[in-house]
Design a protein around this motif. Structure first.
Motif, PDB file in Angstrom:
ATOM      1  N   LEU A  54       0.829  -1.201   0.000  1.00 23.97           N
ATOM      2  CA  LEU A  54       0.000   0.000   0.000  1.00 23.97           C
ATOM      3  C   LEU A  54       0.869   1.259   0.000  1.00 23.97           C
ATOM      4  O   LEU A  54       0.554   2.235  -0.680  1.00 23.97           O
ATOM      5  CB  LEU A  54      -0.946  -0.006   1.206  1.00 23.97           C
ATOM      6  CG  LEU A  54      -2.022   1.070   1.207  1.00 23.97           C
ATOM      7  CD1 LEU A  54      -2.928   0.931  -0.009  1.00 23.97           C
ATOM      8  CD2 LEU A  54      -2.834   1.002   2.481  1.00 23.97           C
ATOM      9  N   MET A  55       1.972   1.213   0.724  1.00 24.29           N
ATOM     10  CA  MET A  55       2.872   2.378   0.731  1.00 24.29           C
ATOM     11  C   MET A  55       3.532   2.567  -0.632  1.00 24.29           C
ATOM     12  O   MET A  55       3.659   3.702  -1.109  1.00 24.29           O
ATOM     13  CB  MET A  55       3.912   2.231   1.844  1.00 24.29           C
ATOM     14  CG  MET A  55       3.301   2.403   3.227  1.00 24.29           C
ATOM     15  SD  MET A  55       4.467   2.172   4.560  1.00 24.29           S
ATOM     16  CE  MET A  55       5.357   3.718   4.459  1.00 24.29           C
ATOM     17  N   ALA A  56       3.938   1.496  -1.276  1.00 24.41           N
ATOM     18  CA  ALA A  56       4.536   1.598  -2.613  1.00 24.41           C
ATOM     19  C   ALA A  56       3.525   2.148  -3.620  1.00 24.41           C
ATOM     20  O   ALA A  56       3.848   3.047  -4.420  1.00 24.41           O
ATOM     21  CB  ALA A  56       5.053   0.236  -3.061  1.00 24.41           C
ATOM     22  N   ILE A  57       2.303   1.641  -3.554  1.00 19.41           N
ATOM     23  CA  ILE A  57       1.240   2.124  -4.446  1.00 19.41           C
ATOM     24  C   ILE A  57       0.943   3.592  -4.159  1.00 19.41           C
ATOM     25  O   ILE A  57       0.735   4.392  -5.072  1.00 19.41           O
ATOM     26  CB  ILE A  57      -0.020   1.246  -4.300  1.00 19.41           C
ATOM     27  CG1 ILE A  57       0.242  -0.132  -4.917  1.00 19.41           C
ATOM     28  CG2 ILE A  57      -1.236   1.906  -4.916  1.00 19.41           C
ATOM     29  CD1 ILE A  57      -0.812  -1.161  -4.586  1.00 19.41           C
ATOM     30  N   THR A  58       0.950   3.963  -2.884  1.00 21.39           N
ATOM     31  CA  THR A  58       0.657   5.345  -2.503  1.00 21.39           C
ATOM     32  C   THR A  58       1.696   6.304  -3.058  1.00 21.39           C
ATOM     33  O   THR A  58       1.345   7.400  -3.514  1.00 21.39           O
ATOM     34  CB  THR A  58       0.580   5.464  -0.963  1.00 21.39           C
ATOM     35  OG1 THR A  58      -0.494   4.642  -0.509  1.00 21.39           O
ATOM     36  CG2 THR A  58       0.355   6.892  -0.528  1.00 21.39           C
ATOM     37  N   ILE A  59       2.953   5.922  -3.040  1.00 18.68           N
ATOM     38  CA  ILE A  59       3.990   6.793  -3.606  1.00 18.68           C
ATOM     39  C   ILE A  59       3.712   7.044  -5.078  1.00 18.68           C
ATOM     40  O   ILE A  59       3.729   8.188  -5.544  1.00 18.68           O
ATOM     41  CB  ILE A  59       5.392   6.184  -3.392  1.00 18.68           C
ATOM     42  CG1 ILE A  59       5.754   6.215  -1.909  1.00 18.68           C
ATOM     43  CG2 ILE A  59       6.442   6.912  -4.239  1.00 18.68           C
ATOM     44  CD1 ILE A  59       6.997   5.422  -1.549  1.00 18.68           C
ATOM     45  N   VAL A  60       3.417   5.986  -5.820  1.00 23.30           N
ATOM     46  CA  VAL A  60       3.138   6.121  -7.256  1.00 23.30           C
ATOM     47  C   VAL A  60       1.890   6.975  -7.477  1.00 23.30           C
ATOM     48  O   VAL A  60       1.892   7.904  -8.295  1.00 23.30           O
ATOM     49  CB  VAL A  60       2.981   4.731  -7.914  1.00 23.30           C
ATOM     50  CG1 VAL A  60       2.506   4.857  -9.348  1.00 23.30           C
ATOM     51  CG2 VAL A  60       4.289   3.965  -7.836  1.00 23.30           C
ATOM     52  N   LEU A  61       0.825   6.678  -6.737  1.00 22.78           N
ATOM     53  CA  LEU A  61      -0.424   7.418  -6.923  1.00 22.78           C
ATOM     54  C   LEU A  61      -0.283   8.883  -6.531  1.00 22.78           C
ATOM     55  O   LEU A  61      -0.839   9.764  -7.191  1.00 22.78           O
ATOM     56  CB  LEU A  61      -1.555   6.766  -6.131  1.00 22.78           C
ATOM     57  CG  LEU A  61      -1.979   5.374  -6.583  1.00 22.78           C
ATOM     58  CD1 LEU A  61      -3.075   4.834  -5.682  1.00 22.78           C
ATOM     59  CD2 LEU A  61      -2.428   5.377  -8.037  1.00 22.78           C
ATOM     60  N   SER A  62       0.450   9.156  -5.465  1.00 24.19           N
ATOM     61  CA  SER A  62       0.654  10.538  -5.039  1.00 24.19           C
ATOM     62  C   SER A  62       1.405  11.328  -6.107  1.00 24.19           C
ATOM     63  O   SER A  62       1.048  12.473  -6.420  1.00 24.19           O
ATOM     64  CB  SER A  62       1.420  10.567  -3.712  1.00 24.19           C
ATOM     65  OG  SER A  62       1.647  11.882  -3.288  1.00 24.19           O
ATOM     66  N   ILE A  63       2.415  10.713  -6.681  1.00 28.11           N
ATOM     67  CA  ILE A  63       3.179  11.378  -7.744  1.00 28.11           C
ATOM     68  C   ILE A  63       2.296  11.615  -8.965  1.00 28.11           C
ATOM     69  O   ILE A  63       2.289  12.705  -9.541  1.00 28.11           O
ATOM     70  CB  ILE A  63       4.434  10.562  -8.102  1.00 28.11           C
ATOM     71  CG1 ILE A  63       5.431  10.621  -6.946  1.00 28.11           C
ATOM     72  CG2 ILE A  63       5.062  11.046  -9.408  1.00 28.11           C
ATOM     73  CD1 ILE A  63       6.580   9.641  -7.053  1.00 28.11           C
ATOM     74  N   PHE A  64       1.514  10.607  -9.346  1.00 27.58           N
ATOM     75  CA  PHE A  64       0.651  10.767 -10.515  1.00 27.58           C
ATOM     76  C   PHE A  64      -0.482  11.751 -10.251  1.00 27.58           C
ATOM     77  O   PHE A  64      -0.941  12.448 -11.174  1.00 27.58           O
ATOM     78  CB  PHE A  64       0.119   9.417 -11.002  1.00 27.58           C
ATOM     79  CG  PHE A  64       1.042   8.768 -11.977  1.00 27.58           C
ATOM     80  CD1 PHE A  64       0.891   8.950 -13.339  1.00 27.58           C
ATOM     81  CD2 PHE A  64       2.101   7.989 -11.530  1.00 27.58           C
ATOM     82  CE1 PHE A  64       1.764   8.375 -14.245  1.00 27.58           C
ATOM     83  CE2 PHE A  64       2.979   7.402 -12.420  1.00 27.58           C
ATOM     84  CZ  PHE A  64       2.815   7.599 -13.784  1.00 27.58           C
ATOM     85  N   GLY A  65      -0.948  11.843  -9.014  1.00 22.42           N
ATOM     86  CA  GLY A  65      -1.936  12.860  -8.674  1.00 22.42           C
ATOM     87  C   GLY A  65      -1.362  14.255  -8.869  1.00 22.42           C
ATOM     88  O   GLY A  65      -2.038  15.158  -9.387  1.00 22.42           O
ATOM     89  N   GLN A  66      -0.115  14.438  -8.479  1.00 21.14           N
ATOM     90  CA  GLN A  66       0.534  15.729  -8.682  1.00 21.14           C
ATOM     91  C   GLN A  66       0.779  16.003 -10.162  1.00 21.14           C
ATOM     92  O   GLN A  66       0.681  17.149 -10.612  1.00 21.14           O
ATOM     93  CB  GLN A  66       1.847  15.774  -7.894  1.00 21.14           C
ATOM     94  CG  GLN A  66       1.619  15.769  -6.392  1.00 21.14           C
ATOM     95  CD  GLN A  66       2.896  15.836  -5.603  1.00 21.14           C
ATOM     96  OE1 GLN A  66       3.678  16.765  -5.784  1.00 21.14           O
ATOM     97  NE2 GLN A  66       3.124  14.860  -4.735  1.00 21.14           N
ATOM     98  N   ILE A  67       1.067  14.955 -10.921  1.00 19.38           N
ATOM     99  CA  ILE A  67       1.208  15.123 -12.375  1.00 19.38           C
ATOM    100  C   ILE A  67      -0.122  15.562 -12.978  1.00 19.38           C
ATOM    101  O   ILE A  67      -0.162  16.438 -13.847  1.00 19.38           O
ATOM    102  CB  ILE A  67       1.731  13.822 -13.030  1.00 19.38           C
ATOM    103  CG1 ILE A  67       3.191  13.594 -12.635  1.00 19.38           C
ATOM    104  CG2 ILE A  67       1.587  13.879 -14.549  1.00 19.38           C
ATOM    105  CD1 ILE A  67       3.735  12.245 -13.039  1.00 19.38           C
TER     106      ILE A  67
END
Length: 129
Positions: free
Chosen positions: A69-82
């Protein structure tokens, strides 16, 4: 639970990026697109999103280990900012301040959903794995 996770994760990213960026931000992230966003704010947003992920792993019925979940969150957080940067780029390209009249002064209604447009498809793909 995944919808709530994505909403809280995006809100934490946005709020964390704003407050950390205001407090410590010096390095501009992409000044041509969004002059107030900073690298420090972006990292602060990811860290706040990780806090939300830990809370979801502990207190919800989400079907993922805390590490995944933490690994997925890092990716999703970055893509949300994108997603937020893409919306800002569209507005700059078309020389408009707001993407609509429904929420004047807040960037328009599309600014409320720009991160979700990038996060939800990725979350769906992650959920399929």
């Amino acid at each position: 639970v995944y919808i709530f996770y994505s909403l809280f994760m995006i809100w934490a990213t946005d709020s964390g990026a704003y407050f950390v960026g205001k407090a410590t931000g010096k390095t501009k992230l992409w000044p041509e697109i969004s002059p107030n966003k900073t690298v420090e704010g972006s990292l602060g947003g990811v860290i706040c999103a990780l806090l939300v992920a830990v809370l979801f792993a502990i207190f919800s019925e989400i079907n993922a280990s805390i590490i995944s979940l933490m690994a997925i969150t890092i990716v999703l957080s970055i893509f949300g900012q994108i997603g937020d940067l893409v919306q800002s780029a569209f507005k700059r390209h078309f020389n408009v301040k707001d993407s609509g009249n429904i929420l004047p002064g807040h960037g328009g209604i599309l600014d409320r959903f720009d991160s979700l447009l990038f996060v939800l498809p990725l979350l769906h793909l992650f959920h399929l794995w």
